[in-house]
Each structure stands twice: as C-alpha cells, then as structure tokens.
Design a protein around this motif. Structure first.
Motif, PDB file in Angstrom:
ATOM      1  N   ARG A  46       0.827  -1.203   0.000  1.00  0.00           N
ATOM      2  CA  ARG A  46       0.000   0.000   0.000  1.00  0.00           C
ATOM      3  C   ARG A  46       0.864   1.256   0.000  1.00  0.00           C
ATOM      4  NH1 ARG A  46      -4.273  -0.664   4.767  1.00  0.00           N
ATOM      5  NH2 ARG A  46      -4.900   1.395   3.987  1.00  0.00           N
ATOM      6  N   ALA A  47       1.958   1.230   0.768  1.00  0.00           N
ATOM      7  CA  ALA A  47       2.852   2.386   0.819  1.00  0.00           C
ATOM      8  C   ALA A  47       3.483   2.640  -0.545  1.00  0.00           C
ATOM      9  CB  ALA A  47       3.941   2.160   1.876  1.00  0.00           C
ATOM     10  N   VAL A  48       3.914   1.567  -1.207  1.00  0.00           N
ATOM     11  CA  VAL A  48       4.508   1.707  -2.538  1.00  0.00           C
ATOM     12  C   VAL A  48       3.467   2.217  -3.530  1.00  0.00           C
ATOM     13  CG1 VAL A  48       5.521   0.445  -4.481  1.00  0.00           C
ATOM     14  CG2 VAL A  48       6.261  -0.062  -2.145  1.00  0.00           C
ATOM     15  N   ARG A  49       2.245   1.662  -3.450  1.00  0.00           N
ATOM     16  CA  ARG A  49       1.166   2.090  -4.342  1.00  0.00           C
ATOM     17  C   ARG A  49       0.850   3.565  -4.158  1.00  0.00           C
ATOM     18  NH1 ARG A  49      -4.297   0.367  -2.139  1.00  0.00           N
ATOM     19  NH2 ARG A  49      -3.780   2.203  -0.897  1.00  0.00           N
ATOM     20  N   ASP A  50       0.708   4.014  -2.911  1.00  0.00           N
ATOM     21  CA  ASP A  50       0.359   5.407  -2.650  1.00  0.00           C
ATOM     22  C   ASP A  50       1.468   6.363  -3.083  1.00  0.00           C
ATOM     23  OD1 ASP A  50      -2.013   4.511  -1.637  1.00  0.00           O
ATOM     24  OD2 ASP A  50      -1.431   4.670   0.472  1.00  0.00           O
ATOM     25  N   ALA A  51       2.719   5.940  -2.861  1.00  0.00           N
ATOM     26  CA  ALA A  51       3.839   6.775  -3.308  1.00  0.00           C
ATOM     27  C   ALA A  51       3.851   6.881  -4.828  1.00  0.00           C
ATOM     28  CB  ALA A  51       5.157   6.196  -2.798  1.00  0.00           C
ATOM     29  N   LEU A  52       3.513   5.777  -5.500  1.00  0.00           N
ATOM     30  CA  LEU A  52       3.494   5.773  -6.957  1.00  0.00           C
ATOM     31  C   LEU A  52       2.384   6.667  -7.492  1.00  0.00           C
ATOM     32  CD1 LEU A  52       4.868   4.554  -9.409  1.00  0.00           C
ATOM     33  CD2 LEU A  52       3.276   2.632  -9.284  1.00  0.00           C
ATOM     34  N   ILE A  53       1.229   6.660  -6.807  1.00  0.00           N
ATOM     35  CA  ILE A  53       0.142   7.549  -7.221  1.00  0.00           C
ATOM     36  C   ILE A  53       0.611   9.001  -7.173  1.00  0.00           C
ATOM     37  CG2 ILE A  53      -2.115   8.478  -6.554  1.00  0.00           C
ATOM     38  CD1 ILE A  53      -2.869   5.669  -5.627  1.00  0.00           C
ATOM     39  N   GLY A  54       1.250   9.370  -6.068  1.00  0.00           N
ATOM     40  CA  GLY A  54       1.736  10.740  -5.935  1.00  0.00           C
ATOM     41  C   GLY A  54       2.757  11.095  -6.995  1.00  0.00           C
ATOM     42  N   PHE A  55       3.667  10.171  -7.266  1.00  0.00           N
ATOM     43  CA  PHE A  55       4.714  10.442  -8.259  1.00  0.00           C
ATOM     44  C   PHE A  55       4.112  10.591  -9.654  1.00  0.00           C
ATOM     45  CE2 PHE A  55       7.659   8.726 -11.453  1.00  0.00           C
ATOM     46  CZ  PHE A  55       8.676   9.670 -11.352  1.00  0.00           C
ATOM     47  N   MET A  56       3.206   9.671 -10.031  1.00  0.00           N
ATOM     48  CA  MET A  56       2.607   9.728 -11.356  1.00  0.00           C
ATOM     49  C   MET A  56       1.758  10.989 -11.533  1.00  0.00           C
ATOM     50  SD  MET A  56       3.616   7.090 -13.141  1.00  0.00           S
ATOM     51  CE  MET A  56       5.197   7.447 -12.385  1.00  0.00           C
ATOM     52  N   ALA A  57       1.014  11.358 -10.487  1.00  0.00           N
ATOM     53  CA  ALA A  57       0.194  12.568 -10.558  1.00  0.00           C
ATOM     54  C   ALA A  57       1.073  13.807 -10.712  1.00  0.00           C
ATOM     55  CB  ALA A  57      -0.680  12.686  -9.314  1.00  0.00           C
ATOM     56  N   ALA A  58       2.186  13.847  -9.967  1.00  0.00           N
ATOM     57  CA  ALA A  58       3.104  14.988 -10.064  1.00  0.00           C
ATOM     58  C   ALA A  58       3.736  15.060 -11.442  1.00  0.00           C
ATOM     59  CB  ALA A  58       4.189  14.869  -8.993  1.00  0.00           C
TER      60      ALA A  58
END
Length: 213
Positions: A113-125
């Motif tokens: 979940r931590a990796v997924r959430d970090a990836l969401i933030g990175f992709m959105a940015a």
C-alpha cells in the motif's frame, strides 16, 4: 465486472479510436468506451467534464477503469491523485495502457500500500509537470507566432503531420522512457515524425500554433 476505457481527445477532428486500438493491442478486452471530446485536460477537472462525471456514476466495485495514462484522470496533481483514490475506494481497479500501471484499492499488505500510494503521488506529479510544460510551450509558440506576424512573416510552412494530441502523447511517452518504435506504434505516427518532435519540441509546438492546432 466491466472494463471501461476513458479517453479524452482535445479537438473535434480526433477520435478515441487509436486509444482503443492501443488498449486492444495491449491485451485488454474493453466493454465500453467513454470519451470527452474537445475538453482541455490542463484546465478542466475530471468531475467537471461531461463524460468524466459519467464515470463516477457508472463504475462499480470490481470494474476496471482503463486510461492511456494517468494524465487523463485530472487537470493537476491534486485532481489526478484524488480521483484515483476515489475510484479505488469504490473497489475500482485503475490501469494504464502505457507501462501497465495498476492501482488497486484491495491491497492490504502495508508495504504494498505504501509503494502504491507513493506511486500515485509520483505519477500525478509527473502528469502535472508535463501539463505545465505543455502550457509553457504553447505560450512560447503563441508569442513567437505573434512576433512573426508583427514582422510581416505570414508563411506558415508545411502543415504538421501530427495533431496536438499526438504531440502531447509523444512528450509523455518520451518522459516515460519508451523507445521510438514503441511510441510510433502507440500514437500512430511514423518514427521520423516522433524523432522530429523529440529533437525539437519547441519548434514543433510553434508549427502547431502557426496552423492554429
């Protein structure tokens, strides 16, 4: 459970057909295609787009929302990340055609979940950075075109072989490190056209502006 492709195309002479072809070539079986036509992706929130609103009404738990890339799902960092999380809370799996990204709210393992959430933030940015770069290039192109007109230089040169949508797609795909041949296949342009855009994005942007594209 359905797989729904959401496509946004920016001009009236474009269609979602090439995005559907990309999805099918990537192995997806698409049940329905929802398309927003002529809507700016850098100024209009997903929930404010006519068909974007429809997505929130039609998607159910267990469905898959398929997009070419995460930038289809909002106008900026907050909009993209909020929408992905909203769909996940509904039990919807979000997948991208480019790079096969998967955002699944059913994941329970805390590390995943931590990796997924970090990836969401990175992709959105990354999507917002690309949108800002596109807006800046457009402003520069408009300024250049006005300067040329003011100087009396009206000749626009050869009409570009690529659309505004394809130009933006090449920029995003290049940022993701895709090879020239793969980008050519995904966006429906020749390798030469892709190489030309990659070598001189500012000049290609100015050409689009000269032709009002």
């Amino acid at each position: 459970m359905k797989t729904i492709l959401y496509a946004r195309v920016s001009t009236k002479d474009q269609t979602a057909a090439h995005q559907l072809t990309q999805a099918e070539n990537a192995g997806y079986l698409v049940d329905d295609v929802v398309t927003d036509q002529g809507v700016s992706g850098v100024t209009t929130r997903l929930a404010e787009r006519p068909q974007g609103r429809r997505l929130f009404d039609m998607l159910r738990s267990g469905d898959t929302l398929l997009v070419r890339w995460v930038d289809r799902l909002g106008r900026d960092y907050e909009d993209v990340s909020d929408n992905i999380r909203a769909f996940m809370r509904r039990g919807v799996v979000v997948r991208t055609i480019i790079n096969g990204m998967v955002f699944d709210g059913s994941t329970q393992d805390p590390m995943q979940r931590a990796v997924r959430d970090a990836l969401i933030g990175f992709m959105a940015a990354l999507s917002q950075a690309q949108a800002e770069a596109t807006k800046e290039a457009r402003r520069a192109g408009i300024a250049h075109a006005k300067a040329q007109d003011f100087a009396g230089t009206k000749f626009r040169g050869r009409k570009p072989s690529y659309t505004r949508e394809q130009f933006d797609q090449v920029g995003v795909a290049s940022e993701q490190g895709l090879g020239t041949s793969e980008i050519s296949r995904l966006v429906g342009l020749s390798r030469q056209a892709v190489l030309r855009i990659q070598a001189d994005p500012s000049g290609c942007e100015q050409t689009l502006q000269k032709w009002g594209l």
